[in-house]
Design an enzyme around this catalytic site. Structure first.
Site, mmCIF file in Angstrom:
data_model
loop_
_atom_site.group_PDB
_atom_site.id
_atom_site.type_symbol
_atom_site.label_atom_id
_atom_site.label_comp_id
_atom_site.label_asym_id
_atom_site.label_seq_id
_atom_site.Cartn_x
_atom_site.Cartn_y
_atom_site.Cartn_z
ATOM 1 N N ASN A 164 24.404 30.546 40.749
ATOM 2 C CA ASN A 164 25.437 30.804 41.756
ATOM 3 C C ASN A 164 25.257 32.251 42.208
ATOM 4 O O ASN A 164 25.590 33.177 41.473
ATOM 5 C CB ASN A 164 26.821 30.586 41.128
ATOM 6 C CG ASN A 164 27.954 30.987 42.063
ATOM 7 O OD1 ASN A 164 27.729 31.267 43.241
ATOM 8 N ND2 ASN A 164 29.163 31.019 41.527
ATOM 9 N N LYS B 197 26.809 33.771 44.456
ATOM 10 C CA LYS B 197 28.063 34.377 44.938
ATOM 11 C C LYS B 197 27.781 35.094 46.269
ATOM 12 O O LYS B 197 26.940 34.629 47.026
ATOM 13 C CB LYS B 197 28.654 35.300 43.859
ATOM 14 C CG LYS B 197 28.792 34.558 42.517
ATOM 15 C CD LYS B 197 29.577 35.298 41.489
ATOM 16 C CE LYS B 197 29.622 34.468 40.204
ATOM 17 N NZ LYS B 197 30.415 35.079 39.153
ATOM 18 N N HIS C 14 35.832 27.312 41.761
ATOM 19 C CA HIS C 14 35.398 28.482 40.984
ATOM 20 C C HIS C 14 36.597 29.406 40.758
ATOM 21 O O HIS C 14 37.432 29.579 41.641
ATOM 22 C CB HIS C 14 34.275 29.215 41.722
ATOM 23 C CG HIS C 14 33.576 30.206 40.842
ATOM 24 N ND1 HIS C 14 34.136 31.426 40.515
ATOM 25 C CD2 HIS C 14 32.396 30.147 40.185
ATOM 26 C CE1 HIS C 14 33.306 32.071 39.698
ATOM 27 N NE2 HIS C 14 32.240 31.316 39.488
ATOM 28 N N GLU D 74 36.855 32.490 40.792
ATOM 29 C CA GLU D 74 36.987 33.604 41.747
ATOM 30 C C GLU D 74 37.768 33.156 42.977
ATOM 31 O O GLU D 74 38.533 33.928 43.547
ATOM 32 C CB GLU D 74 35.594 34.154 42.109
ATOM 33 C CG GLU D 74 35.040 34.996 40.961
ATOM 34 C CD GLU D 74 33.530 35.078 40.884
ATOM 35 O OE1 GLU D 74 32.842 34.664 41.845
ATOM 36 O OE2 GLU D 74 33.028 35.560 39.845
ATOM 37 N N GLU E 109 33.833 27.516 32.628
ATOM 38 C CA GLU E 109 33.603 28.944 32.808
ATOM 39 C C GLU E 109 34.861 29.719 32.417
ATOM 40 O O GLU E 109 35.781 29.880 33.243
ATOM 41 C CB GLU E 109 33.273 29.262 34.274
ATOM 42 C CG GLU E 109 32.015 28.609 34.775
ATOM 43 C CD GLU E 109 31.416 29.383 35.950
ATOM 44 O OE1 GLU E 109 30.250 29.766 35.844
ATOM 45 O OE2 GLU E 109 32.122 29.633 36.936
ATOM 46 N N GLY F 258 30.876 37.656 34.307
ATOM 47 C CA GLY F 258 30.497 38.991 34.761
ATOM 48 C C GLY F 258 30.860 40.103 33.799
ATOM 49 O O GLY F 258 30.833 41.276 34.163
ATOM 50 N N SER G 32 28.373 34.921 31.666
ATOM 51 C CA SER G 32 27.448 35.851 31.013
ATOM 52 C C SER G 32 26.281 35.156 30.306
ATOM 53 O O SER G 32 25.872 35.578 29.217
ATOM 54 C CB SER G 32 28.207 36.777 30.044
ATOM 55 O OG SER G 32 29.148 37.561 30.770
HETATM 56 P P1 13P Z 1 27.995 35.547 35.365
HETATM 57 O O1 13P Z 1 26.789 34.749 34.899
HETATM 58 O O2 13P Z 1 27.604 36.715 36.238
HETATM 59 O O3 13P Z 1 28.900 35.894 34.239
HETATM 60 O O4 13P Z 1 28.826 34.585 36.346
HETATM 61 C C1 13P Z 1 29.150 33.290 35.941
HETATM 62 C C2 13P Z 1 29.685 32.545 37.088
HETATM 63 O O5 13P Z 1 30.782 32.819 37.571
HETATM 64 C C3 13P Z 1 28.858 31.474 37.659
HETATM 65 O O6 13P Z 1 29.577 30.673 38.547
#
Ligand code: 13P
Length: 249
Positions: free
Chosen positions: A9, A11, A93, A95, A163, A169, A207
């Protein structure tokens, strides 16, 4: 041996210069038991589709609108994504749940839109740190799964991604016990919803890196990963892809 799905992803990262990273991943020899997916920003989908034509890497999008078309300035519909070369779309997601207050009800309508367009929906679920610390992780994740999954749906074209919000992150992945526990719980919830024997892939995200991927893939009920930061550079992403357990003959 079950199939593994390794999904990147990107983003809101990636300009045209980063297409080369996807090309490098596509040049990699990918094991038969592994499926690789890149979800770039939607504007890169048409170019990436042309670039990766004939490769083993599939493409996905990061979100879609619940309607197929209409007066929704700035939004992108699932049929548009399908026409641009996506075969998957991430929905729910954290976010988006946190930044845009997306509800389970909205995410469910997005899943339905994805399926109408023939896309596979990657449904993200996961608790915040406060929810985990107060002992509500199962309740929150269970409710997200139940409320986002339409009653009349089938297990086809569905992937679940666990997740935990606190692991995204942060460089602090969930522990093996935490992942095993939540994936086992989601496996049971999915089997209650769809009936036993339905093999819905359950990915872990938060992560995931080259140095913890092999350990994560060895955990029961983990069928791959949804990778953020470590999917942006081909070298990092390929390390994760290479961590998929070798299929037994
Ligand atoms: P990270 O791998 O950067 O922690 O992000 C995970 C994520 O949100 C994938 O959708």
């Amino acid at each position: 041996m079950a199939e593994y799905l390794i999904a990147g992803n990107w983003k809101m990262n990636g300009l045209r210069a980063e297409l080369a990273e996807a090309e490098r991943t596509a040049a990699e020899e990918i094991a038969d038991n592994c499926r690789v997916l890149i979800c770039p920003p939607a504007v890169l989908l048409p170019q990436m589709t042309a670039l990766l034509d004939g490769s083993m890497v599939r493409l996905g999008a990061q979100d879609c609108h619940p309607e197929d078309s209409g007066a929704f300035t700035g939004d992108i519909s699932a049929p548009m994504l399908a026409e641009s070369g996506a075969s998957y779309v991430i929905v729910g997601h954290s976010e988006r749940r946190l930044s845009y207050r997306e509800s389970n009800n909205l995410v469910r309508r997005k899943m339905q839109a994805a399926w109408r367009a023939g896309l596979t929906a990657i449904l993200c679920v996961g608790e915040t740190e406060t929810e985990r610390n107060s002992g509500h992780a199962h309740a929150v994740v269970g409710q997200q799964f139940a409320e986002c999954t339409p009653e009349d749906s089938t297990a086809d074209k569905l992937v679940i991604a666990y997740e935990p919000v606190w692991a995204i992150g942060t460089g602090r992945s969930a522990s093996g016990e935490e992942i095993a526990d939540m994936h086992g719980f989601l496996r049971e919830e999915a089997s209650r919803h769809f009936g036993p024997g339905q093999e819905i892939p359950i990915l872990y995200g938060g992560s995931v890196k080259g140095d913890n991927a092999a350990e994560i893939f060895s955990i029961a009920d983990v069928n791959g990963a949804l990778v953020g930061g470590a999917s942006l550079r081909a070298a990092d992403f390929i390390r994760i892809i290479r961590s998929v357990p070798v299929a037994q003959a």
